[in-house]
Design an enzyme around this catalytic site. Structure first.
Site, PDB file in Angstrom:
ATOM      1  CG  PHE A 129      38.664  42.457  33.353  1.00  8.61           C
ATOM      2  CD1 PHE A 129      37.813  41.609  32.966  1.00  8.61           C
ATOM      3  CD2 PHE A 129      40.124  42.479  33.267  1.00  8.61           C
ATOM      4  CE1 PHE A 129      38.207  40.511  32.410  1.00  8.61           C
ATOM      5  CE2 PHE A 129      40.494  41.470  32.548  1.00  8.61           C
ATOM      6  CZ  PHE A 129      39.387  40.418  32.152  1.00  8.61           C
ATOM      7  CG  ASP A 201      41.712  49.102  31.994  1.00  3.32           C
ATOM      8  OD1 ASP A 201      41.432  49.156  30.708  1.00  3.32           O
ATOM      9  OD2 ASP A 201      41.626  48.104  32.412  1.00  3.32           O
ATOM     10  CE1 TYR A 226      42.349  41.603  24.670  1.00  7.10           C
ATOM     11  CE2 TYR A 226      44.912  42.256  24.682  1.00  7.10           C
ATOM     12  CZ  TYR A 226      43.637  41.907  25.489  1.00  7.10           C
ATOM     13  OH  TYR A 226      43.554  41.751  26.567  1.00  7.10           O
ATOM     14  CE  LYS A 227      39.482  43.337  26.214  1.00  9.71           C
ATOM     15  NZ  LYS A 227      39.591  43.911  27.496  1.00  9.71           N
ATOM     16  NE  ARG A 375      31.500  40.063  27.416  1.00 11.20           N
ATOM     17  CZ  ARG A 375      32.932  40.459  27.725  1.00 11.20           C
ATOM     18  NH1 ARG A 375      33.208  41.633  28.129  1.00 11.20           N
ATOM     19  NH2 ARG A 375      33.789  39.833  27.131  1.00 11.20           N
TER      20      ARG A 375
HETATM   21  C1  LIG Z   1      40.490  43.145  28.632  1.00  7.70           C
HETATM   22  C2  LIG Z   1      40.781  43.656  29.826  1.00  7.70           C
HETATM   23  C3  LIG Z   1      42.008  43.599  30.266  1.00  7.70           C
HETATM   24  C4  LIG Z   1      43.084  42.571  29.728  1.00  7.70           C
HETATM   25  O1  LIG Z   1      44.466  42.836  30.380  1.00  7.70           O
HETATM   26  P1  LIG Z   1      45.586  42.235  29.494  1.00  7.70           P
HETATM   27  O2  LIG Z   1      46.825  42.504  30.348  1.00  7.70           O
HETATM   28  O3  LIG Z   1      45.567  42.663  28.237  1.00  7.70           O
HETATM   29  O4  LIG Z   1      45.267  40.672  29.561  1.00  7.70           O
HETATM   30  C5  LIG Z   1      42.522  44.227  31.562  1.00  7.70           C
HETATM   31  N1  LIG Z   1      41.417  45.216  32.009  1.00  7.70           N
HETATM   32  C6  LIG Z   1      40.108  45.452  31.624  1.00  7.70           C
HETATM   33  C7  LIG Z   1      39.146  46.330  32.313  1.00  7.70           C
HETATM   34  C8  LIG Z   1      39.955  44.521  30.327  1.00  7.70           C
HETATM   35  O5  LIG Z   1      38.612  44.706  29.919  1.00  7.70           O
END
Ligand SMILES: *Cc1c(COP(=O)(O)O)cnc(C)c1O
Length: 416
Positions: A129, A201, A226-227, A375
């Site tokens: 990401f 992560d 939040y996921k 997805r």
């Molecule tokens: C959803 C996600 C994020 C989101 O980061 P935020 O700081 O909460 O916006 C970061 N890294 C990965 C791999 C994600 O899937």
């Protein structure tokens, strides 16, 4: 599976089925996007009412003590810990993944510099990401070229990328785009053999797949709530550091909440002992309080039960797409092997964006990621086998009737 009745029979026999009632689900939507934003736990609205009217409205400033606001980061961290194989007082719920990653990377680079000043490279995946790469880029840009970000295209390149100059490997356990899952134990061992630290992560892992951070001996982890944890839009994330490293890690965002004596108002920063030093400043209490409602549902089951159903749901979805949408150019890009798959399935289609928009218009909500990727997230606490059946039926209908060709579905919205 040949009939919807068979899916209904699986739902009737599903030990997790009763948990669905604990979510405030919209009756008109079939939601397959809990990998991006979980649905509200039914208890959240009531909890928000209490926090706003009673704790904030009546308790006012006293609530930092009387309603446990000040210790909420640690209390929620301890509630979340069992889901990721963390011990008591190893997790705090605070800030975002972005901010927590900055802290962890900063702490890890600093520790490695003390141990071996030659170690100045962060190894990461180009396909991660992008946010995580941006954070690493921003951090190292502060050091005038002293540090480097080394990107690999495939985990098989890790052994070659992990050189004596490598300080840290930063990896995301389950990939956001294709849903592929790394072997966390094997990669952690490999990275340690090469003398680097490893930070994971868990954005698409926490609440989605069993994780055993202490079991694999990782050095740090971040994730969001939040996921799959259903904490609410933009709710704070979490950071994990094992006891053995907590006091060796000094993170750069040395804010007052991480001070060892917060209210002495000492002009000199001194980090707290333990995980508390990973806090920075005042937290969004209203949002944070709601995270507990999501965690409380997980406490009624365990991650192995969640995983068993997740694999059954994703296996069924693959089987049904292949059986019913065979004549269309849909290609599964998520690994079929259970050990290499998270709780999401990704398919490419040359008109993936339009197909997803047409599905959403029918009430089947997944999402879209460049390039061409549809997805679908599977969340065993509230997704039914019948939902899988119905979602594939909707997909088939959109493809057979080419409803995705309508002009309205080609217009790009800001959040895909
Ligand atoms: C959803 C996600 C994020 C989101 O980061 P935020 O700081 O909460 O916006 C970061 N890294 C990965 C791999 C994600 O899937």
């Amino acid at each position: 599976m040949n009939t919807r009745e068979e899916a209904l029979a699986l739902d009737a026999a599903d030990p997790l089925a009763p948990l669905r009632a604990q979510f405030a689900l919209s009756p008109d939507t079939l939601y397959l996007n809990g990998n991006s934003l979980g649905v509200p736990p039914a208890a959240a609205a009531q909890r928000a009412q209490v926090v706003i009217a009673a704790e904030w409205g009546e308790g006012l400033i006293r609530s930092w003590n009387t309603a446990g606001w000040f210790t909420l980061t640690k209390r929620l961290g301890n509630k979340l810990a069992p889901l990721i194989g963390a011990a008591h007082n190893e997790v705090v719920v605070t800030d975002s993944i972005s901010v927590n990653l900055f802290k962890l990377l900063g702490a890890a680079l600093r520790l490695q510099k003390q141990r071996d000043p030659k170690r100045r490279v962060i190894v990461a995946e180009r396909g991660d990401f992008p946010n995580d790469l941006y954070i690493a880029q921003g951090l190292i840009s502060q050091f005038d070229g002293a540090y480097e970000l080394r990107l690999i295209d495939d985990p098989s390149e890790l052994p070659a990328a992990l050189q004596p100059d490598t300080a840290v490997a930063m990896l995301t356990h389950v990939n956001y785009r294709n849903g592929a899952m790394h072997d966390m134990a094997a990669l952690t061992q490999l990275i340690h053999q090469k003398g680097a630290l490893v930070l994971w992560d868990l954005a698409h892992s926490a609440g989605a797949v069993p994780v055993d951070l202490n079991g694999v001996g990782a050095d740090g982890a971040v994730g969001c709530t939040y996921k799959y944890l259903n904490g609410g839009p933009g709710a704070p994330g979490f950071v994990w550091v094992p006891h053995r490293l907590q006091n060796a890690f000094e993170q750069p965002l040395s804010g007052w909440w991480g001070h060892r004596a917060v209210f002495t108002m000492n002009p000199v920063y001194e980090p707290d002992d333990g995980i508390g030093r990973f806090l920075c400043g005042t937290q969004p209490i209203v949002s944070m309080a709601l995270i507990e409602c999501g965690l409380d549902v997980f406490l009624q089951t365990d991650m192995q039960a969640v995983r068993d159903k997740s694999l059954a749901l994703t296996d069924l979805f693959i089987e049904q797409v292949e059986a019913r949408c065979d004549e269309f150019p849909l290609r599964l890009v998520t690994p079929r092997e259970h050990a290499q798959r998270g709780s999401q399935l990704s398919f490419t289609h040359p008109h993936g964006y339009e197909v997803m928009q047409a599905l959403i218009a029918r009430g089947v909500i997944g999402d879209y990621r460049e390039p061409q990727v549809l997805r679908f997230g599977f969340t065993p606490l509230y997704t039914r086998y019948a939902d899988v059946w119905d979602a594939v039926e909707a997909l088939r209908d959109v493809l057979v009737n080419e409803t995705w060709r309508a002009a309205e579905f080609a217009a790009r919205v800001a959040v895909t």
